[in-house]
Design an enzyme around this catalytic site. Sequence first.
Site, PDB file in Angstrom:
ATOM      1  N   GLY A  76       6.563   5.502   2.162  1.00 51.66           N
ATOM      2  CA  GLY A  76       6.739   4.431   1.877  1.00 51.66           C
ATOM      3  C   GLY A  76       6.699   3.415   3.525  1.00 51.66           C
ATOM      4  O   GLY A  76       6.323   2.311   3.604  1.00 51.66           O
ATOM      5  N   SER A 123      -3.020   0.744   2.618  1.00 54.19           N
ATOM      6  CA  SER A 123      -4.294   1.577   2.674  1.00 54.19           C
ATOM      7  C   SER A 123      -5.016   1.538   1.359  1.00 54.19           C
ATOM      8  O   SER A 123      -4.231   1.541   0.279  1.00 54.19           O
ATOM      9  CB  SER A 123      -4.343   2.659   3.326  1.00 54.19           C
ATOM     10  N   CYS A 156       4.396   1.417  -6.054  1.00 54.33           N
ATOM     11  CA  CYS A 156       4.403   2.538  -5.343  1.00 54.33           C
ATOM     12  C   CYS A 156       5.032   3.722  -6.040  1.00 54.33           C
ATOM     13  O   CYS A 156       4.671   5.095  -5.892  1.00 54.33           O
ATOM     14  CB  CYS A 156       5.149   2.628  -4.035  1.00 54.33           C
ATOM     15  N   LEU A 163       4.654  -9.892  13.376  1.00 55.66           N
ATOM     16  CA  LEU A 163       3.791  -8.730  12.666  1.00 55.66           C
ATOM     17  C   LEU A 163       3.219  -7.715  13.675  1.00 55.66           C
ATOM     18  O   LEU A 163       3.017  -6.482  13.532  1.00 55.66           O
ATOM     19  CB  LEU A 163       2.658  -9.410  11.997  1.00 55.66           C
ATOM     20  N   ASN A 219       3.627  -3.703  14.029  1.00 58.49           N
ATOM     21  CA  ASN A 219       2.458  -2.889  14.230  1.00 58.49           C
ATOM     22  C   ASN A 219       2.356  -1.734  15.168  1.00 58.49           C
ATOM     23  O   ASN A 219       1.753  -0.724  15.191  1.00 58.49           O
ATOM     24  CB  ASN A 219       1.269  -3.790  14.459  1.00 58.49           C
TER      25      ASN A 219
END
Length: 445
Positions: free
Chosen positions: A366, A267, A207, A103, A107
């Site tokens: 996306g 977010s 989404c 992860l 990032n």
Amino acid sequence: MAADVATADVRMAPQPTFEPLDNYTIPIAGPRTITKQIITETVQEIPSTSSTRTVPSLGAKTAPALYITGLGSQYPPFLFAPERLESFIKKWYDLETPGIKKLLAINQTTTIQNRSTIKSYDDPFWNRAVAPDIAELDVFFRKAGVDLAVQACKKAIKECGIAVGDITHVVAVTCTNAGNPGYDLLVAQKLGLRPETDRTLLHGVGCAGGLSAMRAAAAMAQSATLRRRAARVLVVAVEICSINVRCDLNEVVEHPEEAKISPVLFSDGAAAFVLCNELAPEAEDSAVYSVVDWANATIPDTSRELEFMADPLGFRATLTKEVPQIAMKAITPMFEKLLPSLTLDGKPTLGKAIQAKDFDWALHPGGIAILNGTQNTLDLQEDQLRASFEIYKTHGNSSSPTVLIVLDKLRRMGEGRENVVACSFGPGMAIEMFMLKRCYRKNDD
């Protein structure tokens, strides 16, 4: 700790100063004690000005005319930068855990500079030994999420210059709350809408939700036209994705073999617009965009590629590495399906082929792979996707409202192409696409 405050973008109306509105009283339950944390956050409207507008001709009408007459978007006050993620994670997890290492590597590659959050990640709500459960998150959303949605709605209603009592329908969407009655009722009550206002709440579209709601609103407005009634449909989308951070991190640790990107992508945000039919007297003169046509489809054999499922700690998201390729392959066929409905520059095309390069694109951001892949697949210039890239870079992916925020951003970025394609993807997998035309103010530069 003081909140990070967004830097104003000179190409877009700046975010408002946040002043106290209502307290968000959130019960925080620890292993042995129950305490209360009072959070005071708010948003306020950005003043809008009215002006005379002209609408480009759409040629011979084959369906009742539809107009988007006001748009509003709202981000919460806090920003979370990628470099802060490691210090946040190490409070609970070993950074050498395989899933966490993967992860943190991802990032570094997202190209997102900041993600908007309704609370600072320094807040005690996120930093307790026992993570908030879904019941606590529901309470939080129905306060903070509703207030964020209301502020976006107020901006949209103010821009189109109508009274709250003129709203005939509400279409709302979210994937980060599943309470009943739905949050749309709470928004309607806070706005002071009439009790007889027609309400519809969408769920399960993720989404894609912003354009799914636009599609539902368009169908309602056209139905009202056939019944010889004016329609002013308020559409609102809001997501508080940050409430799922502890749930997402648990998934990362428990399934290290999968690339779980939610903690570095999503977010919080809200967006709203008012869609009117041609029987609303003010619609044509106050239009921001006119609606040309739309389509949606479910992509076969992709239902497990993109999921957002309930969990005791919130909602857990799954986005497989195949999602960008699936999305890109679906865009061109749908774009070509909608092309016959369009005229170029408000006139018949006279045999001139309309291409993707003739449009500005409001693509749901996306992820950077979807943005770059779509640009390459359709041979677009970066400026055709400028609003999508900008929103992704400065705020990340807020799920359902994001494509609407991109549309709001696009119109504030100076002169652009008359034709606009809005496109988003959601669970199913599903693709939603709208063809729009800009409506220009006479005093626009």
